[in-house]
Design a protein around this motif. Structure first.
Motif, PDB file in Angstrom:
ATOM      1  N   THR A 249       0.862  -1.189   0.000  1.00  0.00           N
ATOM      2  CA  THR A 249       0.000   0.000   0.000  1.00  0.00           C
ATOM      3  C   THR A 249       0.892   1.229   0.000  1.00  0.00           C
ATOM      4  OG1 THR A 249      -0.086  -0.086   2.411  1.00  0.00           O
ATOM      5  CG2 THR A 249      -1.916  -1.113   1.226  1.00  0.00           C
ATOM      6  N   GLY A 250       0.433   2.272  -0.677  1.00  0.00           N
ATOM      7  CA  GLY A 250       1.246   3.477  -0.743  1.00  0.00           C
ATOM      8  C   GLY A 250       0.570   4.518  -1.612  1.00  0.00           C
ATOM      9  N   THR A 251       1.390   5.309  -2.282  1.00  0.00           N
ATOM     10  CA  THR A 251       0.843   6.393  -3.097  1.00  0.00           C
ATOM     11  C   THR A 251       0.887   6.018  -4.574  1.00  0.00           C
ATOM     12  OG1 THR A 251       3.031   7.373  -3.159  1.00  0.00           O
ATOM     13  CG2 THR A 251       1.536   8.172  -1.447  1.00  0.00           C
ATOM     14  N   PRO A 252      -0.004   6.626  -5.375  1.00  0.00           N
ATOM     15  CA  PRO A 252      -0.038   6.284  -6.804  1.00  0.00           C
ATOM     16  C   PRO A 252       1.237   6.731  -7.533  1.00  0.00           C
ATOM     17  CG  PRO A 252      -2.032   7.431  -6.117  1.00  0.00           C
ATOM     18  CD  PRO A 252      -1.060   7.571  -5.005  1.00  0.00           C
ATOM     19  N   VAL A 253       1.628   5.957  -8.518  1.00  0.00           N
ATOM     20  CA  VAL A 253       2.758   6.322  -9.361  1.00  0.00           C
ATOM     21  C   VAL A 253       2.513   5.676 -10.735  1.00  0.00           C
ATOM     22  CG1 VAL A 253       4.135   4.317  -8.665  1.00  0.00           C
ATOM     23  CG2 VAL A 253       5.280   6.335  -9.549  1.00  0.00           C
ATOM     24  N   GLY A 260       0.267   2.612 -10.840  1.00  0.00           N
ATOM     25  CA  GLY A 260       0.734   1.605  -9.911  1.00  0.00           C
ATOM     26  C   GLY A 260       0.816   2.166  -8.521  1.00  0.00           C
ATOM     27  N   ILE A 261       1.562   1.487  -7.675  1.00  0.00           N
ATOM     28  CA  ILE A 261       1.675   1.901  -6.273  1.00  0.00           C
ATOM     29  C   ILE A 261       3.145   2.094  -5.944  1.00  0.00           C
ATOM     30  CG2 ILE A 261       1.176   1.259  -3.880  1.00  0.00           C
ATOM     31  CD1 ILE A 261      -0.785  -0.861  -5.200  1.00  0.00           C
ATOM     32  N   GLN A 262       3.383   3.149  -5.193  1.00  0.00           N
ATOM     33  CA  GLN A 262       4.750   3.391  -4.725  1.00  0.00           C
ATOM     34  C   GLN A 262       4.754   3.341  -3.212  1.00  0.00           C
ATOM     35  OE1 GLN A 262       6.049   7.389  -5.618  1.00  0.00           O
ATOM     36  NE2 GLN A 262       7.233   7.400  -3.716  1.00  0.00           N
ATOM     37  N   ALA A 263       5.629   2.553  -2.655  1.00  0.00           N
ATOM     38  CA  ALA A 263       5.755   2.500  -1.195  1.00  0.00           C
ATOM     39  C   ALA A 263       7.226   2.672  -0.865  1.00  0.00           C
ATOM     40  CB  ALA A 263       5.225   1.176  -0.672  1.00  0.00           C
ATOM     41  N   ASP A 264       7.562   2.520   0.383  1.00  0.00           N
ATOM     42  CA  ASP A 264       8.951   2.701   0.788  1.00  0.00           C
ATOM     43  C   ASP A 264       9.832   1.625   0.145  1.00  0.00           C
ATOM     44  OD1 ASP A 264      10.970   3.951   2.047  1.00  0.00           O
ATOM     45  OD2 ASP A 264      10.756   2.832   3.919  1.00  0.00           O
ATOM     46  N   GLY A 265      10.662   2.027  -0.795  1.00  0.00           N
ATOM     47  CA  GLY A 265      11.588   1.086  -1.430  1.00  0.00           C
ATOM     48  C   GLY A 265      10.932   0.072  -2.339  1.00  0.00           C
ATOM     49  N   ALA A 266       9.747   0.373  -2.866  1.00  0.00           N
ATOM     50  CA  ALA A 266       9.095  -0.597  -3.762  1.00  0.00           C
ATOM     51  C   ALA A 266       8.087   0.112  -4.666  1.00  0.00           C
ATOM     52  CB  ALA A 266       8.382  -1.673  -2.951  1.00  0.00           C
ATOM     53  N   VAL A 267       7.945  -0.420  -5.860  1.00  0.00           N
ATOM     54  CA  VAL A 267       6.828  -0.030  -6.716  1.00  0.00           C
ATOM     55  C   VAL A 267       6.174  -1.311  -7.212  1.00  0.00           C
ATOM     56  CG1 VAL A 267       7.843   2.160  -7.486  1.00  0.00           C
ATOM     57  CG2 VAL A 267       8.198   0.091  -8.831  1.00  0.00           C
ATOM     58  N   ALA A 268       4.869  -1.234  -7.428  1.00  0.00           N
ATOM     59  CA  ALA A 268       4.146  -2.417  -7.918  1.00  0.00           C
ATOM     60  C   ALA A 268       3.046  -1.948  -8.849  1.00  0.00           C
ATOM     61  CB  ALA A 268       3.547  -3.200  -6.751  1.00  0.00           C
ATOM     62  N   VAL A 269       2.765  -2.762  -9.829  1.00  0.00           N
ATOM     63  CA  VAL A 269       1.707  -2.408 -10.769  1.00  0.00           C
ATOM     64  C   VAL A 269       1.069  -3.696 -11.293  1.00  0.00           C
ATOM     65  CG1 VAL A 269       3.287  -2.325 -12.755  1.00  0.00           C
ATOM     66  CG2 VAL A 269       1.146  -1.057 -12.827  1.00  0.00           C
ATOM     67  N   LEU A 270      -0.234  -3.617 -11.482  1.00  0.00           N
ATOM     68  CA  LEU A 270      -0.933  -4.766 -12.062  1.00  0.00           C
ATOM     69  C   LEU A 270      -0.917  -4.601 -13.580  1.00  0.00           C
ATOM     70  CD1 LEU A 270      -2.610  -7.329 -11.585  1.00  0.00           C
ATOM     71  CD2 LEU A 270      -4.655  -5.894 -11.543  1.00  0.00           C
ATOM     72  N   ASP A 271      -0.266  -5.508 -14.259  1.00  0.00           N
ATOM     73  CA  ASP A 271      -0.163  -5.444 -15.714  1.00  0.00           C
ATOM     74  C   ASP A 271      -0.885  -6.665 -16.288  1.00  0.00           C
ATOM     75  OD1 ASP A 271       0.525  -5.488 -18.383  1.00  0.00           O
ATOM     76  OD2 ASP A 271       2.550  -4.742 -18.034  1.00  0.00           O
ATOM     77  N   GLY A 272      -2.044  -6.442 -16.809  1.00  0.00           N
ATOM     78  CA  GLY A 272      -2.837  -7.589 -17.273  1.00  0.00           C
ATOM     79  C   GLY A 272      -3.260  -8.424 -16.084  1.00  0.00           C
ATOM     80  N   SER A 273      -2.818  -9.664 -16.058  1.00  0.00           N
ATOM     81  CA  SER A 273      -3.226 -10.545 -14.959  1.00  0.00           C
ATOM     82  C   SER A 273      -2.116 -10.764 -13.939  1.00  0.00           C
ATOM     83  CB  SER A 273      -3.662 -11.900 -15.538  1.00  0.00           C
ATOM     84  OG  SER A 273      -2.578 -12.469 -16.236  1.00  0.00           O
ATOM     85  N   VAL A 274      -1.003 -10.059 -14.114  1.00  0.00           N
ATOM     86  CA  VAL A 274       0.105 -10.282 -13.169  1.00  0.00           C
ATOM     87  C   VAL A 274       0.577  -8.975 -12.538  1.00  0.00           C
ATOM     88  CG1 VAL A 274       0.972 -12.363 -14.308  1.00  0.00           C
ATOM     89  CG2 VAL A 274       1.848 -10.128 -15.019  1.00  0.00           C
ATOM     90  N   TRP A 275       1.096  -9.100 -11.347  1.00  0.00           N
ATOM     91  CA  TRP A 275       1.691  -7.958 -10.653  1.00  0.00           C
ATOM     92  C   TRP A 275       3.191  -7.922 -10.950  1.00  0.00           C
ATOM     93  CZ3 TRP A 275      -0.533  -4.153  -7.732  1.00  0.00           C
ATOM     94  CH2 TRP A 275      -1.889  -4.306  -7.419  1.00  0.00           C
ATOM     95  N   VAL A 276       3.648  -6.744 -11.312  1.00  0.00           N
ATOM     96  CA  VAL A 276       5.095  -6.534 -11.480  1.00  0.00           C
ATOM     97  C   VAL A 276       5.549  -5.698 -10.289  1.00  0.00           C
ATOM     98  CG1 VAL A 276       6.907  -5.511 -12.909  1.00  0.00           C
ATOM     99  CG2 VAL A 276       4.911  -6.585 -13.987  1.00  0.00           C
ATOM    100  N   THR A 277       6.479  -6.228  -9.520  1.00  0.00           N
ATOM    101  CA  THR A 277       6.942  -5.550  -8.316  1.00  0.00           C
ATOM    102  C   THR A 277       8.458  -5.412  -8.363  1.00  0.00           C
ATOM    103  OG1 THR A 277       5.180  -6.655  -7.095  1.00  0.00           O
ATOM    104  CG2 THR A 277       6.896  -5.604  -5.787  1.00  0.00           C
ATOM    105  N   VAL A 278       8.935  -4.228  -8.040  1.00  0.00           N
ATOM    106  CA  VAL A 278      10.390  -4.018  -7.943  1.00  0.00           C
ATOM    107  C   VAL A 278      10.679  -3.443  -6.568  1.00  0.00           C
ATOM    108  CG1 VAL A 278      12.421  -2.884  -8.901  1.00  0.00           C
ATOM    109  CG2 VAL A 278      10.551  -3.560 -10.409  1.00  0.00           C
TER     110      VAL A 278
END
Lengths: 309, 175
Positions: A249-253, A260-278
């Motif tokens: 959980t975090g702020t939009p980016v 997607g979502i930006q949190a402390d030291g991470a971004v995540a986005v739902l792309d189609g049917s999968v989540w891409v997280t860095v």
């Protein structure tokens, strides 16, 4: 015939005695032929479907064409390339009802758990059988010396995170091979039987679920073909693609052309049917850029998840 | 009458594996090579099955596959080792006094350039003459003679008595 020629003949005769049993070759041949037949069927089906889709799309899209947006998430989809990290070793015997749940492509690791086990049981101490390879011999001080197909091997049991004992068996083939077993009645016996069945005949060439700048995901896991995750580590970043939400959980980016979502030291986005997280110790810009560079396979090969022998 | 592909495989898989093992000096690679060749042969079986000697045709495919495979994998090729061989077939105690010398010769054969090695195998294992080897390797008979002459020179030059320690290393696998 001179002495050297005689020695050559004798040496080649000795080598011929080491001809492998045809069983694994015939099995592999059967599997590949079956796969080829399936592929032909799939290609034919896909071809027909593509024709239908193209006709339909042509009719619908002919009057509303828009140029492609390079930032569109779809632009990151790639044509599948077979993995460059084939799994060389495979067990040919497993405890009854076990299915594969994990592949570590760097050290040829394959893990199996009982069918129907929920979640990711290989991380929580549940019954597990796994094989992997290493370049060096582990420290086997205090282990019992046994033999695997006539080769020296070492085995020991220990009380680990599992309720029962865990057995670890190592021996040297082309690589140092390891078999770990926990959660069976006789872990020692199971480990020995699995080890005896391991052959270097797998040559599994799957399609990596994703690549990052040409480097493919090195770990893939899951509980079923539709419930899986894959990971690639590139210090200091960890990239994951998963059908499960990362729970961030975090702020939009804006990532991969969408929100997607930006949190402390991470971004995540739902792309189609999968989540891409860095995740990792890097700036948000770098995390976003890495996520944008992830190239997803349109049809990741996860059919092996949950499957047994 | 054209034999079915399945009948052909049932009859020929072991001889092909044996030939590939001798050719590659690596039972694992032999399995891979034979698999690849049989898969391709199956796709063209209508044609291959109707030639006079299908097994000779497929054997040539194995030879070619070995030669091209080696080229493709040259960068990560693994030299022959006892452990490679023994991982597939457990060692059997050999009490003859030639054992160490044969092993040493095997190691040297495994290091020969691939065409020289193929020529040596075809001559001394398959007992082919120059013209048959030339046909199999797709080269002139003179080239075959050159390959074999150079291979013999290498093998003869390196043929020196083994140090006493080799035997004890082999013995490790037999315990």
């Amino acid at each position: 015939m001179n002495d050297t020629e005689q020695r050559i003949k004798e040496a080649l005769g000795l080598l011929a005695e080491r001809t492998p049993h045809p069983g694994p070759t015939l099995n592999a041949l059967r599997r590949k032929r079956k796969r080829q037949r399936n592929n032909i069927f799939l290609i034919a089906t896909a071809g027909m479907a593509a024709v239908v889709v193209l006709i339909f799309a042509g009719v619908v899209a002919s009057d509303r064409y828009a140029p492609p947006n390079p930032n569109d998430a779809g632009a990151a989809l790639v044509v599948e390339q077979p993995s460059r990290l084939p799994l060389k070793y495979a067990p040919h015997w497993l405890p009854e009802g076990y299915g594969e749940v994990y592949r570590g492509l760097l050290d040829g690791e394959r893990a199996y758990v009982p069918a129907g086990a929920q979640g990711y049981p290989f991380t929580n101490g549940g019954p597990l059988t796994r094989i992997f390879k290493s370049k060096a011999k582990p420290d086997t001080t205090g282990w019992d010396e046994v033999s695997v197909r006539g080769l020296k091997a070492w085995i020991h049991t220990q009380q680990g995170q599992s309720p029962g004992l865990t057995a670890e068996l190592v021996w040297e083939a082309q690589d140092w091979l390891h078999v770990t077993v926990r959660g069976t009645d006789d872990v020692r016996q199971t480990a020995t039987r699995v080890a005896e069945s391991v052959r270097a005949d797998a040559k599994v060439a799957h399609t990596p679920p994703f690549t990052l700048n040409g480097q493919e995901a090195t770990e893939v896991w899951g509980s079923s073909p539709g419930d899986w995750g894959a990971q690639f580590k590139k210090d200091p970043l960890v990239v994951q693609v998963s059908t499960r939400s990362p729970g961030i959980t975090g702020t939009p980016v804006t990532v991969r052309g969408t929100q997607g979502i930006q949190a402390d030291g991470a971004v995540a986005v739902l792309d189609g049917s999968v989540w891409v997280t860095v995740q990792g110790a890097a700036s948000v810009e770098e995390l976003v850029k890495t996520a944008n560079d992830v190239q997803l396979a349109s049809t990741p090969d996860t059919s092996w998840i949950g499957r047994g022998m | 009458m054209t034999p079915s592909f399945d009948d052909f495989v049932a009859e020929q898989v072991t001889p092909l594996l044996r030939y590939a093992t001798v050719l590659t000096c690596d039972p694992h690679l032999a399995q891979d090579v034979v698999q690849e060749v049989l898969l391709r042969a199956q796709q063209k079986w209508d044609r291959i099955g109707s030639v006079d000697l299908p097994h000779a045709y497929v054997k040539r495919m194995v030879t070619n596959e070995f030669l091209s495979w080696r080229r493709r994998r040259a960068a990560k090729d693994v030299a022959l080792s006892m452990t490679t061989l023994e991982s597939v077939t457990p060692p059997v105690a050999d009490k003859t006094h030639h054992y160490d010398e044969r092993e040493a010769m095997l190691q040297r054969i495994a290091k020969l350039p691939r065409k020289q090695r193929a020529a040596v195998v075809l001559r001394y294992y398959e007992n082919y003459d120059d013209s048959e080897i030339a046909q199999m390797l797709g080269c002139a008979e003179g080239t075959v003679r050159s390959h074999i002459s150079r291979a013999l020179a290498t093998l003869r030059m390196e043929h020196t008595p083994e140090p006493a320690g080799v035997g004890s290393r082999l013995g490790e696998g037999l315990s």
